[in-house]
Design a protein around this motif. Sequence first.
Motif, PDB file in Angstrom:
ATOM      1  N   ARG A 213       0.837  -1.208   0.000  1.00  0.00           N
ATOM      2  CA  ARG A 213       0.000   0.000   0.000  1.00  0.00           C
ATOM      3  C   ARG A 213       0.867   1.252   0.000  1.00  0.00           C
ATOM      4  NH1 ARG A 213      -4.129  -2.083   4.443  1.00  0.00           N
ATOM      5  NH2 ARG A 213      -5.511  -3.259   3.088  1.00  0.00           N
ATOM      6  N   ILE A 214       1.915   1.244   0.798  1.00  0.00           N
ATOM      7  CA  ILE A 214       2.833   2.377   0.849  1.00  0.00           C
ATOM      8  C   ILE A 214       3.451   2.596  -0.526  1.00  0.00           C
ATOM      9  CG2 ILE A 214       5.049   3.183   1.792  1.00  0.00           C
ATOM     10  CD1 ILE A 214       4.281   1.739   4.411  1.00  0.00           C
ATOM     11  N   SER A 215       3.649   1.521  -1.274  1.00  0.00           N
ATOM     12  CA  SER A 215       4.291   1.631  -2.587  1.00  0.00           C
ATOM     13  C   SER A 215       3.459   2.463  -3.554  1.00  0.00           C
ATOM     14  CB  SER A 215       4.562   0.247  -3.189  1.00  0.00           C
ATOM     15  OG  SER A 215       3.373  -0.352  -3.644  1.00  0.00           O
ATOM     16  N   ASN A 216       2.193   2.683  -3.259  1.00  0.00           N
ATOM     17  CA  ASN A 216       1.399   3.576  -4.089  1.00  0.00           C
ATOM     18  C   ASN A 216       1.882   5.013  -3.952  1.00  0.00           C
ATOM     19  OD1 ASN A 216      -0.234   1.503  -5.025  1.00  0.00           O
ATOM     20  ND2 ASN A 216      -1.708   1.741  -3.373  1.00  0.00           N
ATOM     21  N   ASP A 217       2.408   5.367  -2.786  1.00  0.00           N
ATOM     22  CA  ASP A 217       2.928   6.711  -2.544  1.00  0.00           C
ATOM     23  C   ASP A 217       4.400   6.829  -2.904  1.00  0.00           C
ATOM     24  OD1 ASP A 217       0.446   7.460  -1.547  1.00  0.00           O
ATOM     25  OD2 ASP A 217       0.985   6.889   0.498  1.00  0.00           O
ATOM     26  N   ARG A 218       5.140   5.763  -2.759  1.00  0.00           N
ATOM     27  CA  ARG A 218       6.567   5.728  -3.085  1.00  0.00           C
ATOM     28  C   ARG A 218       6.764   4.740  -4.218  1.00  0.00           C
ATOM     29  NH1 ARG A 218       8.981   4.369   2.775  1.00  0.00           N
ATOM     30  NH2 ARG A 218       7.955   5.990   3.955  1.00  0.00           N
ATOM     31  N   THR A 219       7.929   4.797  -4.807  1.00  0.00           N
ATOM     32  CA  THR A 219       8.223   3.875  -5.891  1.00  0.00           C
ATOM     33  C   THR A 219       8.712   2.545  -5.336  1.00  0.00           C
ATOM     34  OG1 THR A 219       8.831   5.732  -7.265  1.00  0.00           O
ATOM     35  CG2 THR A 219       9.518   3.587  -8.027  1.00  0.00           C
ATOM     36  N   LEU A 220       7.955   1.508  -5.561  1.00  0.00           N
ATOM     37  CA  LEU A 220       8.378   0.153  -5.239  1.00  0.00           C
ATOM     38  C   LEU A 220       8.430  -0.574  -6.583  1.00  0.00           C
ATOM     39  CD1 LEU A 220       8.993  -1.778  -2.864  1.00  0.00           C
ATOM     40  CD2 LEU A 220       6.602  -2.434  -2.894  1.00  0.00           C
ATOM     41  N   HIS A 221       9.595  -1.002  -6.968  1.00  0.00           N
ATOM     42  CA  HIS A 221       9.800  -1.633  -8.274  1.00  0.00           C
ATOM     43  C   HIS A 221       8.839  -2.801  -8.454  1.00  0.00           C
ATOM     44  CE1 HIS A 221      11.922  -3.712 -11.522  1.00  0.00           C
ATOM     45  NE2 HIS A 221      12.473  -2.539 -11.783  1.00  0.00           N
ATOM     46  N   ILE A 222       8.409  -3.018  -9.674  1.00  0.00           N
ATOM     47  CA  ILE A 222       7.443  -4.083  -9.975  1.00  0.00           C
ATOM     48  C   ILE A 222       7.989  -5.455  -9.560  1.00  0.00           C
ATOM     49  CG2 ILE A 222       8.199  -4.411 -12.377  1.00  0.00           C
ATOM     50  CD1 ILE A 222       4.555  -4.526 -11.223  1.00  0.00           C
ATOM     51  N   LEU A 223       9.305  -5.661  -9.691  1.00  0.00           N
ATOM     52  CA  LEU A 223       9.898  -6.932  -9.257  1.00  0.00           C
ATOM     53  C   LEU A 223       9.830  -7.077  -7.739  1.00  0.00           C
ATOM     54  CD1 LEU A 223      13.012  -7.170 -11.602  1.00  0.00           C
ATOM     55  CD2 LEU A 223      10.875  -8.448 -11.761  1.00  0.00           C
ATOM     56  N   GLU A 224       9.987  -5.959  -7.022  1.00  0.00           N
ATOM     57  CA  GLU A 224       9.866  -6.006  -5.569  1.00  0.00           C
ATOM     58  C   GLU A 224       8.428  -6.326  -5.175  1.00  0.00           C
ATOM     59  OE1 GLU A 224      13.265  -2.937  -4.014  1.00  0.00           O
ATOM     60  OE2 GLU A 224      11.458  -2.069  -4.887  1.00  0.00           O
ATOM     61  N   GLN A 225       7.468  -5.722  -5.871  1.00  0.00           N
ATOM     62  CA  GLN A 225       6.059  -6.014  -5.602  1.00  0.00           C
ATOM     63  C   GLN A 225       5.784  -7.500  -5.828  1.00  0.00           C
ATOM     64  OE1 GLN A 225       3.463  -3.421  -7.823  1.00  0.00           O
ATOM     65  NE2 GLN A 225       4.560  -1.597  -7.163  1.00  0.00           N
ATOM     66  N   ALA A 226       6.331  -8.039  -6.892  1.00  0.00           N
ATOM     67  CA  ALA A 226       6.131  -9.467  -7.204  1.00  0.00           C
ATOM     68  C   ALA A 226       6.740 -10.354  -6.107  1.00  0.00           C
ATOM     69  CB  ALA A 226       6.732  -9.798  -8.554  1.00  0.00           C
ATOM     70  N   LYS A 227       7.915  -9.982  -5.623  1.00  0.00           N
ATOM     71  CA  LYS A 227       8.562 -10.764  -4.562  1.00  0.00           C
ATOM     72  C   LYS A 227       7.736 -10.735  -3.276  1.00  0.00           C
ATOM     73  CE  LYS A 227      13.363 -10.187  -6.085  1.00  0.00           C
ATOM     74  NZ  LYS A 227      14.679  -9.627  -5.717  1.00  0.00           N
ATOM     75  N   PHE A 228       7.171  -9.555  -2.957  1.00  0.00           N
ATOM     76  CA  PHE A 228       6.314  -9.456  -1.774  1.00  0.00           C
ATOM     77  C   PHE A 228       5.082 -10.350  -1.931  1.00  0.00           C
ATOM     78  CE2 PHE A 228       8.650  -5.656  -0.487  1.00  0.00           C
ATOM     79  CZ  PHE A 228       8.618  -5.765   0.893  1.00  0.00           C
ATOM     80  N   LEU A 229       4.479 -10.305  -3.106  1.00  0.00           N
ATOM     81  CA  LEU A 229       3.293 -11.130  -3.340  1.00  0.00           C
ATOM     82  C   LEU A 229       3.620 -12.621  -3.280  1.00  0.00           C
ATOM     83  CD1 LEU A 229       1.542  -9.050  -6.137  1.00  0.00           C
ATOM     84  CD2 LEU A 229       0.793  -9.340  -3.767  1.00  0.00           C
ATOM     85  N   LYS A 230       4.764 -13.003  -3.847  1.00  0.00           N
ATOM     86  CA  LYS A 230       5.171 -14.406  -3.797  1.00  0.00           C
ATOM     87  C   LYS A 230       5.390 -14.842  -2.351  1.00  0.00           C
ATOM     88  CE  LYS A 230       8.582 -17.663  -5.447  1.00  0.00           C
ATOM     89  NZ  LYS A 230       9.864 -17.881  -6.110  1.00  0.00           N
ATOM     90  N   GLU A 231       6.014 -13.994  -1.544  1.00  0.00           N
ATOM     91  CA  GLU A 231       6.256 -14.313  -0.136  1.00  0.00           C
ATOM     92  C   GLU A 231       4.941 -14.436   0.632  1.00  0.00           C
ATOM     93  OE1 GLU A 231       8.679 -15.346   3.031  1.00  0.00           O
ATOM     94  OE2 GLU A 231       9.247 -15.085   0.942  1.00  0.00           O
ATOM     95  N   LEU A 232       3.959 -13.624   0.249  1.00  0.00           N
ATOM     96  CA  LEU A 232       2.641 -13.712   0.900  1.00  0.00           C
ATOM     97  C   LEU A 232       1.980 -15.069   0.655  1.00  0.00           C
ATOM     98  CD1 LEU A 232       1.046 -10.216   0.310  1.00  0.00           C
ATOM     99  CD2 LEU A 232       1.310 -11.364   2.498  1.00  0.00           C
ATOM    100  N   CYS A 233       2.165 -15.574  -0.566  1.00  0.00           N
ATOM    101  CA  CYS A 233       1.559 -16.873  -0.915  1.00  0.00           C
ATOM    102  C   CYS A 233       2.242 -17.996  -0.163  1.00  0.00           C
ATOM    103  CB  CYS A 233       1.669 -17.119  -2.401  1.00  0.00           C
ATOM    104  SG  CYS A 233       0.642 -16.002  -3.364  1.00  0.00           S
TER     105      CYS A 233
END
Length: 109
Positions: free
Chosen positions: A89-109
Amino acid sequence: MIEKNVNITEIDTQYSFLRIQNKKIEKDLLSSIAEKDIKEPLLGIWSNERFILIDGFKRYRCAIKLHINQVLCRELAQEKCDAFISVLRISNDRTLHILEQAKFLKELC
């Protein structure tokens, strides 16, 4: 949310693999922190008396290089999954690279 100063040696960086390092940005941040100190707290969760870092790895590395022993840390959530979602959610305000977003989502799963 708990916010307190934490000894740098009590910070667990087990999720550093989720983030991409950028040496240029980190060098600029190092200069800024050397002049003005760390402006924003490191973000993460508390687990077994240790602070598990989820956001703020560049600030953490800069603190180590500058021999800063204590840094301000803020709890994002009490559970890892909630903390990861907060970072996304914070990444909407700051730049979080798409690969970082993918890694976070993978870790969530």
